[in-house]
Design an enzyme around this catalytic site. Sequence first.
Site, PDB file in Angstrom:
ATOM      1  N   GLU A 105      37.241  44.913  52.728  1.00 11.41           N
ATOM      2  CA  GLU A 105      37.092  45.888  53.831  1.00 11.41           C
ATOM      3  C   GLU A 105      36.049  45.405  54.831  1.00 11.41           C
ATOM      4  O   GLU A 105      36.208  45.571  56.038  1.00 11.41           O
ATOM      5  CB  GLU A 105      36.713  47.254  53.259  1.00 11.41           C
ATOM      6  CG  GLU A 105      37.855  47.899  52.486  1.00 11.41           C
ATOM      7  CD  GLU A 105      37.451  49.200  51.835  1.00 11.41           C
ATOM      8  OE1 GLU A 105      36.546  49.170  50.966  1.00 11.41           O
ATOM      9  OE2 GLU A 105      38.022  50.237  52.173  1.00 11.41           O
ATOM     10  N   GLU A 125      40.438  48.862  44.043  1.00 10.79           N
ATOM     11  CA  GLU A 125      39.831  50.181  43.808  1.00 10.79           C
ATOM     12  C   GLU A 125      40.728  51.061  42.927  1.00 10.79           C
ATOM     13  O   GLU A 125      40.238  51.835  42.120  1.00 10.79           O
ATOM     14  CB  GLU A 125      39.562  50.893  45.119  1.00 10.79           C
ATOM     15  CG  GLU A 125      38.405  50.318  45.919  1.00 10.79           C
ATOM     16  CD  GLU A 125      38.828  49.178  46.841  1.00 10.79           C
ATOM     17  OE1 GLU A 125      39.868  48.563  46.622  1.00 10.79           O
ATOM     18  OE2 GLU A 125      38.068  48.924  47.797  1.00 10.79           O
TER      19      GLU A 125
HETATM   20  N1  T1G Z   1      29.646  46.116  41.159  1.00  3.32           N
HETATM   21  C1  T1G Z   1      28.654  45.862  40.284  1.00  3.32           C
HETATM   22  N2  T1G Z   1      28.691  44.882  39.348  1.00  3.32           N
HETATM   23  C2  T1G Z   1      29.812  44.124  39.315  1.00  3.32           C
HETATM   24  C3  T1G Z   1      30.900  44.323  40.199  1.00  3.32           C
HETATM   25  C4  T1G Z   1      30.767  45.374  41.162  1.00  3.32           C
HETATM   26  N3  T1G Z   1      31.716  45.621  42.053  1.00  3.32           N
HETATM   27  N4  T1G Z   1      31.855  43.407  39.904  1.00  3.32           N
HETATM   28  C5  T1G Z   1      31.382  42.673  38.885  1.00  3.32           C
HETATM   29  N5  T1G Z   1      30.163  43.101  38.535  1.00  3.32           N
HETATM   30  C6  T1G Z   1      29.316  42.542  37.481  1.00  3.32           C
HETATM   31  C7  T1G Z   1      29.987  42.662  36.124  1.00  3.32           C
HETATM   32  O1  T1G Z   1      29.700  43.935  35.558  1.00  3.32           O
HETATM   33  C8  T1G Z   1      29.305  41.529  35.379  1.00  3.32           C
HETATM   34  O2  T1G Z   1      28.001  41.994  35.069  1.00  3.32           O
HETATM   35  C9  T1G Z   1      29.139  40.449  36.447  1.00  3.32           C
HETATM   36  O3  T1G Z   1      29.213  41.140  37.709  1.00  3.32           O
HETATM   37  C10 T1G Z   1      30.211  39.392  36.409  1.00  3.32           C
HETATM   38  O4  T1G Z   1      31.456  40.112  36.432  1.00  3.32           O
HETATM   39  C11 T1G Z   1      34.041  50.994  49.030  1.00  3.32           C
HETATM   40  C12 T1G Z   1      34.585  51.767  46.529  1.00  3.32           C
HETATM   41  C13 T1G Z   1      34.588  39.975  40.840  1.00  3.32           C
HETATM   42  C14 T1G Z   1      36.738  39.292  39.750  1.00  3.32           C
HETATM   43  O5  T1G Z   1      36.666  46.417  41.537  1.00  3.32           O
HETATM   44  O6  T1G Z   1      36.971  42.312  39.343  1.00  3.32           O
HETATM   45  O7  T1G Z   1      34.515  48.314  46.598  1.00  3.32           O
HETATM   46  O8  T1G Z   1      28.189  41.805  32.567  1.00  3.32           O
HETATM   47  O9  T1G Z   1      32.149  39.378  34.136  1.00  3.32           O
HETATM   48  O10 T1G Z   1      35.141  37.561  35.198  1.00  3.32           O
HETATM   49  O11 T1G Z   1      36.345  50.707  48.946  1.00  3.32           O
HETATM   50  O12 T1G Z   1      33.874  41.159  38.287  1.00  3.32           O
HETATM   51  O13 T1G Z   1      27.192  39.921  33.934  1.00  3.32           O
HETATM   52  O14 T1G Z   1      25.939  42.117  33.700  1.00  3.32           O
HETATM   53  O15 T1G Z   1      33.787  40.489  35.723  1.00  3.32           O
HETATM   54  O16 T1G Z   1      34.062  36.174  37.077  1.00  3.32           O
HETATM   55  C15 T1G Z   1      35.851  47.129  44.049  1.00  3.32           C
HETATM   56  C16 T1G Z   1      35.275  44.346  40.237  1.00  3.32           C
HETATM   57  C17 T1G Z   1      34.647  47.987  43.780  1.00  3.32           C
HETATM   58  C18 T1G Z   1      35.802  44.224  41.663  1.00  3.32           C
HETATM   59  C19 T1G Z   1      34.529  38.551  38.842  1.00  3.32           C
HETATM   60  N6  T1G Z   1      35.670  45.830  43.466  1.00  3.32           N
HETATM   61  N7  T1G Z   1      34.853  43.074  39.714  1.00  3.32           N
HETATM   62  O17 T1G Z   1      35.070  38.413  37.536  1.00  3.32           O
HETATM   63  O18 T1G Z   1      32.931  38.154  36.211  1.00  3.32           O
HETATM   64  S1  T1G Z   1      34.858  49.609  44.431  1.00  3.32           S
HETATM   65  C20 T1G Z   1      36.086  45.588  42.193  1.00  3.32           C
HETATM   66  C21 T1G Z   1      35.772  42.162  39.268  1.00  3.32           C
HETATM   67  C22 T1G Z   1      34.821  49.361  46.092  1.00  3.32           C
HETATM   68  C23 T1G Z   1      35.141  50.252  48.375  1.00  3.32           C
HETATM   69  C24 T1G Z   1      35.253  50.520  46.921  1.00  3.32           C
HETATM   70  C25 T1G Z   1      35.218  40.924  38.639  1.00  3.32           C
HETATM   71  C26 T1G Z   1      35.280  39.691  39.544  1.00  3.32           C
HETATM   72  P1  T1G Z   1      27.284  41.410  33.721  1.00  3.32           P
HETATM   73  P2  T1G Z   1      32.644  39.580  35.533  1.00  3.32           P
HETATM   74  P3  T1G Z   1      34.338  37.488  36.467  1.00  3.32           P
END
Ligand code: T1G
Length: 697
Positions: A105, A125
Amino acid sequence: MSETVKYETQDGIALISVNNPPVNSLSHPVRSGLAEAFSAADRDTEVEAIVLRCEGRTFIAGADITEFGKPMKAPSLPDVLSLMDSVGKPIVAALHGTALGGGLETALSCHYRIAAPAARVGLPEVRLGLLPGAGGTQRLPRVIGVEKALDMIVSGRQVKAAEALEIGLVDRIAVTDLTEEAIAFARELADSGAAPRRCSEQAVDSGALDAGFFDRYRQATAKRQRGFEAPQACIDAVESATRLPFTEGLEAERELFVKLISSPQSKAQRHLFFADREASNVAGLPKETPIREIGSVGVIGAGTMGAGIAINFLNAGIPVTLLEVQQEALDRGLATIRNYYQDRRKKGRLTAEQADACAALVTGTLDYADFAGVDLVIEAVFESMEIKHQVFKRLDEVCRPGAILATNTSTLNVDEIAAVTGRPEDVVGLHFFSPAQVMRLLEVVRGAKTCDEVLATSMKLAGRIGKVGVVAGVCDGFIGNRMLKGYGREAGTLLLEGASPVQIDKAVHQFGMAMGPIAMSDLAGLDVGYRIRQQRRERGDNIPASEGAVADRLVELGRLGQKSGKGYYRYDAGSRAPIPDPEVDDVIREAAAELGIERSQITDDEIVQRLIYPLVNEAALILEEGIAQRPGDIDVVWVNGYGFPVYRGGPMCYADEIGLPAVLDKIREFQSRYGDIWKPAPLLERLVAENKSFADL
Ligand code: T1G
């Protein structure tokens, strides 16, 4: 600027760099840093164009999920993005890694986008029970059209850079250095006097969509994502983009987002996001525990489970030697594997080369000596301790020192298996779920003597073969199957008390389980449970007369389930569709009469409580005994191994949502009706007494 957002200018180009490891999520410092940086770039008369990039392994991967549920600190992401929308100079986003959610976004609020070849973009999301809440549902349709935008937003899938280029989501793919080429792109735009190309100012192309398009899309989605609220809200938001001016569309999106973020479904899905990751952390296992190299695997048993287990390793590029005791069985197992890859190639899931490469990694043998060099052996032979002992004695003789010896047993004691070897520290349980190449759950059963290295290696290996590993202690049924006992017991008792097979299955399916317990028994085969009850009776176990009362009669009538064309239900030839059968109703009535059980109407609510609350109660005992590390692990087990609805977060999350006092009250009511099989777990009583929930553990 905050320390997470760096601002620098060179030759009239402003370079804004985000650095917020591990995934550059849009935490408050990042949001405020971006607002400051873009305001500065807009004010700076030397700046002609702007580049937004990220340090580390990925562009912004989304909003900071850990901030959800807490008061939002200004500026909100939508505020930052509308500020970017007002900047009067071209902004280029340089995308690498996974630009997801709020990250994409943010990139859509830039005017141009260049991506690294391996970059992926997406709006996941919906997988958190949300929708893109920072303009994604309004900007994306303006860039790639309504149908492609709906596909991305409702599925949450990631799109590779090449496809993003094709659909117009990115303008260029970098060839060598992403940042340098992004700066060159910005310079080009500045030199050509290009104006900001705002997505918000583009029209939504929905001309080709007929009046019924969105309703048809809603119906199809409701089937595909049954019970989920977020996908429907995503469709509503995108439809608003086709009907409302941009600003009003943003408001409509915001309204839907605010509703979703406080919904039980989104809380459940966010809980699972973290629980999934937390499961890999094994309490007490030093971070620096060495991991053993697994370069080759031996699998014993080429039946359905053995072949499925082998496929997991072949998919990860790990060579497998499949061992059977008879040539015919071995050939069948190898053919199963090779057909699997041909089938995936035919379905376009794999290229011909990939399919051939995977299939070439498997060899067959009748000789244990061929396991001398493998790093890991997994046995998937018949569930008999005597046979397992024979297998592990042979493995102990032939396998090299340091090889990991794993059992796929689902019911036997891993310590007793380890005891016949001279290396119990190298023995572990790797409990795959059928079909093994599909089900994501892997229970990693830690024996009393399993060493840290073997445990750490097993957990790492789980991730490498695309599984979610959950550590379980040794007990009958480990975590999942131990909890399943109460579930199956209650299903049988409900039949005797008056609920029909259809009513039970429908109530549970409505609750969100993938399949009801009665249909599941037909799928697994009624003779499996029959044989176990017979064995238990032979060894003198005290089995209540009601347990298996109907199932045993059905087996004795030759009704084994789907495999025999009839079980609790009837099945037409070649079909798996369960057909109610009045003959079974008679069997149930006879069994109830013999047991002196008076039959009556039972509500769907009670059916759900009688089936789900035993899971919760047994789970509380499992936690107290240290068989499972944490409640979230148990949720991960049931969502990934037994089809518990994702949007309810798992049995523990669901119990917290209902409220533990209400759950305990019901359990006590059932205890007064049925006795101590419903005895509340002490942990459950303690949590209620202390006004706590499972989430507090
Ligand atoms: N927020 C906070 N922490 C996050 C995070 C996030 N969005 N994504 C990952 N982490 C942390 C995760 O908990 C882990 O922490 C570390 O990063 C590595 O992640 C406004 C409302 C990016 C593909 O849904 O899909 O945006 O365990 O082990 O396998 O519209 O993380 O090391 O302490 O998964 O390489 C939308 C979610 C949010 C993406 C990387 N975004 N993340 O995968 O590593 S809502 C998502 C992922 C939003 C807007 C809306 C994956 C990854 P720790 P990982 P990975």
